[in-house]
Each structure stands twice: as structure tokens, then as C-alpha cells.
Design a protein around this motif. Structure first.
Motif, PDB file in Angstrom:
ATOM      1  N   ILE A 126      38.554  74.173  72.601  1.00 40.25           N
ATOM      2  CA  ILE A 126      39.658  73.570  72.769  1.00 40.25           C
ATOM      3  C   ILE A 126      39.831  72.121  73.354  1.00 40.25           C
ATOM      4  N   GLY A 127      38.826  71.788  73.960  1.00 39.15           N
ATOM      5  CA  GLY A 127      38.530  70.186  74.506  1.00 39.15           C
ATOM      6  C   GLY A 127      39.595  70.090  75.651  1.00 39.15           C
ATOM      7  N   LYS A 128      39.845  70.991  76.458  1.00 40.67           N
ATOM      8  CA  LYS A 128      40.415  70.939  77.921  1.00 40.67           C
ATOM      9  C   LYS A 128      39.515  71.512  79.010  1.00 40.67           C
ATOM     10  N   ALA A 129      38.946  70.485  79.794  1.00 42.45           N
ATOM     11  CA  ALA A 129      38.415  70.992  80.894  1.00 42.45           C
ATOM     12  C   ALA A 129      38.774  71.975  81.656  1.00 42.45           C
ATOM     13  N   LYS A 130      38.033  73.206  81.788  1.00 42.47           N
ATOM     14  CA  LYS A 130      38.129  74.279  82.732  1.00 42.47           C
ATOM     15  C   LYS A 130      39.410  75.051  82.559  1.00 42.47           C
ATOM     16  N   PHE A 131      39.844  75.087  81.097  1.00 45.32           N
ATOM     17  CA  PHE A 131      41.163  75.674  80.807  1.00 45.32           C
ATOM     18  C   PHE A 131      40.937  77.216  81.060  1.00 45.32           C
ATOM     19  N   VAL A 132      39.850  77.812  80.736  1.00 50.78           N
ATOM     20  CA  VAL A 132      39.853  79.405  80.839  1.00 50.78           C
ATOM     21  C   VAL A 132      39.475  79.788  82.336  1.00 50.78           C
ATOM     22  N   VAL A 146      32.192  76.183  74.074  1.00 45.77           N
ATOM     23  CA  VAL A 146      31.794  75.120  73.100  1.00 45.77           C
ATOM     24  C   VAL A 146      32.393  73.700  73.751  1.00 45.77           C
ATOM     25  N   GLY A 147      33.276  73.726  74.831  1.00 42.25           N
ATOM     26  CA  GLY A 147      33.839  72.479  75.251  1.00 42.25           C
ATOM     27  C   GLY A 147      32.786  71.455  75.864  1.00 42.25           C
ATOM     28  N   MET A 148      33.156  70.070  75.906  1.00 42.97           N
ATOM     29  CA  MET A 148      32.485  69.211  76.308  1.00 42.97           C
ATOM     30  C   MET A 148      33.375  68.260  77.053  1.00 42.97           C
ATOM     31  N   ASN A 149      33.534  68.193  78.314  1.00 43.07           N
ATOM     32  CA  ASN A 149      34.647  67.435  79.018  1.00 43.07           C
ATOM     33  C   ASN A 149      34.081  66.958  80.151  1.00 43.07           C
ATOM     34  N   ARG A 150      34.933  65.971  80.897  1.00 49.68           N
ATOM     35  CA  ARG A 150      34.440  65.417  82.080  1.00 49.68           C
ATOM     36  C   ARG A 150      35.607  65.825  83.199  1.00 49.68           C
ATOM     37  N   ASP A 151      35.113  66.469  84.264  1.00 49.85           N
ATOM     38  CA  ASP A 151      36.279  66.917  85.477  1.00 49.85           C
ATOM     39  C   ASP A 151      36.874  65.715  86.214  1.00 49.85           C
ATOM     40  N   ASP A 159      35.248  73.981  78.519  1.00 53.54           N
ATOM     41  CA  ASP A 159      36.401  74.274  78.525  1.00 53.54           C
ATOM     42  C   ASP A 159      36.905  75.537  79.458  1.00 53.54           C
ATOM     43  N   VAL A 160      35.694  76.215  79.937  1.00 60.01           N
ATOM     44  CA  VAL A 160      35.753  77.314  81.003  1.00 60.01           C
ATOM     45  C   VAL A 160      35.400  76.781  82.344  1.00 60.01           C
ATOM     46  N   ASP A 161      36.206  77.422  83.265  1.00 55.28           N
ATOM     47  CA  ASP A 161      35.855  77.467  84.681  1.00 55.28           C
ATOM     48  C   ASP A 161      34.414  77.939  85.179  1.00 55.28           C
ATOM     49  N   PHE A 162      33.518  77.528  84.860  1.00 57.20           N
ATOM     50  CA  PHE A 162      32.277  78.136  84.782  1.00 57.20           C
ATOM     51  C   PHE A 162      32.091  79.037  86.147  1.00 57.20           C
ATOM     52  N   ASP A 163      32.157  78.400  87.072  1.00 57.85           N
ATOM     53  CA  ASP A 163      31.783  78.748  88.566  1.00 57.85           C
ATOM     54  C   ASP A 163      32.690  80.089  88.755  1.00 57.85           C
ATOM     55  N   ALA A 164      33.993  80.193  88.317  1.00 54.38           N
ATOM     56  CA  ALA A 164      34.858  81.270  88.567  1.00 54.38           C
ATOM     57  C   ALA A 164      34.627  82.248  87.456  1.00 54.38           C
ATOM     58  N   PRO A 174      26.263  77.743  79.805  1.00 54.85           N
ATOM     59  CA  PRO A 174      26.727  76.594  80.704  1.00 54.85           C
ATOM     60  C   PRO A 174      26.888  75.415  79.869  1.00 54.85           C
ATOM     61  N   VAL A 175      27.646  74.560  80.475  1.00 57.50           N
ATOM     62  CA  VAL A 175      27.725  73.255  80.048  1.00 57.50           C
ATOM     63  C   VAL A 175      27.657  72.143  81.009  1.00 57.50           C
ATOM     64  N   PRO A 176      26.643  71.304  80.585  1.00 57.96           N
ATOM     65  CA  PRO A 176      25.682  71.153  79.454  1.00 57.96           C
ATOM     66  C   PRO A 176      24.717  72.134  79.595  1.00 57.96           C
ATOM     67  N   GLY A 177      23.862  72.296  78.427  1.00 57.88           N
ATOM     68  CA  GLY A 177      22.732  72.927  78.240  1.00 57.88           C
ATOM     69  C   GLY A 177      22.996  74.318  77.695  1.00 57.88           C
ATOM     70  N   GLY A 178      23.971  74.656  76.964  1.00 59.19           N
ATOM     71  CA  GLY A 178      24.219  75.791  76.450  1.00 59.19           C
ATOM     72  C   GLY A 178      24.448  75.756  74.856  1.00 59.19           C
ATOM     73  N   VAL A 179      25.519  75.595  74.395  1.00 60.82           N
ATOM     74  CA  VAL A 179      25.830  75.505  72.922  1.00 60.82           C
ATOM     75  C   VAL A 179      25.164  74.184  72.102  1.00 60.82           C
ATOM     76  N   GLY A 180      25.268  73.325  72.998  1.00 65.57           N
ATOM     77  CA  GLY A 180      24.866  72.105  72.389  1.00 65.57           C
ATOM     78  C   GLY A 180      23.183  72.278  71.873  1.00 65.57           C
ATOM     79  N   LEU A 181      22.456  72.730  72.723  1.00 69.88           N
ATOM     80  CA  LEU A 181      20.991  72.978  72.348  1.00 69.88           C
ATOM     81  C   LEU A 181      20.848  73.836  71.217  1.00 69.88           C
ATOM     82  N   MET A 182      21.732  74.930  71.058  1.00 68.02           N
ATOM     83  CA  MET A 182      21.640  75.759  69.820  1.00 68.02           C
ATOM     84  C   MET A 182      22.366  74.973  68.576  1.00 68.02           C
TER      85      MET A 182
END
Length: 201
Positions: A126-132, A146-151, A159-164, A174-182
Motif C-alpha cells: 500500500i505504500g504506507k510506512a509501518k502501516f501494518v 512489498v512496501g518500500m518507504n522511509r521512516d 508497509d509492515v512494522d517489522f520489529d513488532a 524484511p525490507v530491504p532484502g526481501g521481495v525486491g530480490l525476488m
């Protein structure tokens, strides 16, 4: 010109284009057999009805990542957060082709948190940093970000709050290093296929 050039096997248009350039006209100019990002109407149509075609790289990469977890997608409850032509819609179609039960959510979706929290598979684009946040993710769910943003600190994030969410999810990209590589891997696969097909003609 590139479409007619026999030395060019694949063409990718980096979207979004500047506003003064018509995206549909540019994409329509790509011959379907060189459309290695799977965006032309011909390839999108073939994908919709399950015919062989070049699949869009990011959604196809998401499916490959899901398969790599060992999860059987058949019958699973999959939620796609986002409805873009680039990721959301094709990801939903590819999940359907794996016999998942798919819900597409977007900015107008009501009860979004509750819908996401029931997903066995959550694809977020969705293109919103740490929305989920953590309360939107079912324990053990597989989360594809799939998101790629800057906090607020200028650091790359999804787009996901990864640490939580990491504490709750069964698997998470992870972002970066996840979907982009695929995405890049699927682009190379499509390009090789295009080159082999054109060489055989």
C-alpha cells in the motif's frame, strides 16, 4: 524501435512514469513476447485466465517466496492489502490460482484490522510506512511486505512494522532484502525465457 530490434529480448518500463507520459500508450507499445514484466494487456489477460504468459515479477516473486515456506496455499485465507495493477490485483489472481481464498483490501475497506487479523497469508502493498501493526496479524501468519518507504529517521522500511510483527508472524519478509530480490530474480527468469523463445523462432 526496441520491439522490432531482434537483439533486444526483453523490455521493462519502470513505473510510475512522469505525469506527462501516458503509461498505457508506452506499455501497449511493448510486444507481448518481450514484455518481461508482464504488464501488457495480452499478458495480463492470459494471466487472468490461467494461460502461459510472462507473469508480473513482484507478485510472481511473492508466490515463490510463499511456496518456499512449505505452506500449502490451497484453502488458506489470503488477504492482499492494496489493489494496484502492479502488485495488488495480480497477487490476488496468482493466489487464487494456488486455490487460496482471497480477500482484497484497500483504502475504503471497512473493518480492515479484523480482516487482516484473520489471514493465514498477508500480502501488503500500500505504500504506507509501518502501516501494518502487530494487532493486525494472526499468530503464525506468513507476511509478505512489498512496501518500500522511509521512516521518520529516513531509514528504509516496509508497509509492515517489522520489529513488532516479527514477534507474531510465522514468517515475514524484511525490507530491504526481501521481495525486491525476488522481483529481480523473476525478471531474469522471464528475460531468459523471452530470449530462448525468440531464438527458437
Amino acid at each position: 524501435e526496441l520491439g522490432k530490434d531482434d537483439t533486444v529480448h526483453g523490455i521493462l518500463v519502470q513505473l510510475p512514469l512522469p505525469k506527462q507520459i501516458d503509461e498505457h500508450t508506452v506499455i501497449a507499445a511493448i510486444p507481448p513476447e518481450k514484455d518481461v514484466d508482464g504488464f501488457t494487456p495480452v499478458n495480463v489477460g492470459k494471466m487472468m485466465i490461467g494461460q502461459p504468459c510472462f507473469l508480473p515479477c513482484t507478485p510472481a516473486g511473492c508466490i515463490e517466496m510463499l511456496k518456499s515456506t512449505g505452506m500449502q496455499l490451497s484453502g488458506k485465507n489470503a488477504v492482499v492489502l492494496g489493489r494496484s495493477n502492479i502488485v495488488g490485483k495480480p497477487a490476488a489472481i496468482l493466489l487464487l490460482q494456488q486455490n487460496a481464498t482471497v480477500t482484497i483490501c484497500h483504502s475504503r475497506t471497512e473493518n480492515l484490522k479484523e480482516i487482516c487479523a484473520k489471514a493465514d497469508v498477508l500480502v501488503v502493498a500500500i505504500g504506507k510506512a509501518k502501516f501494518v501493526t502487530q494487532d493486525m496479524v494472526k499468530p503464525g501468519a506468513v507476511v509478505i511486505d512489498v512496501g518500500m518507504n522511509r521512516d521518520s529517521d529516513g531509514k528504509l522500511c516496509g508497509d509492515v512494522d517489522f520489529d513488532a510483527v516479527y514477534q507474531t508472524a510465522g514468517a515475514i519478509t524484511p525490507v530491504p532484502g526481501g521481495v525486491g530480490l525476488m522481483t529481480r530474480a523473476m525478471l531474469m527468469q522471464n528475460t531468459i525465457q523471452a530470449a530462448e523463445t525468440l531464438a527458437a523462432e
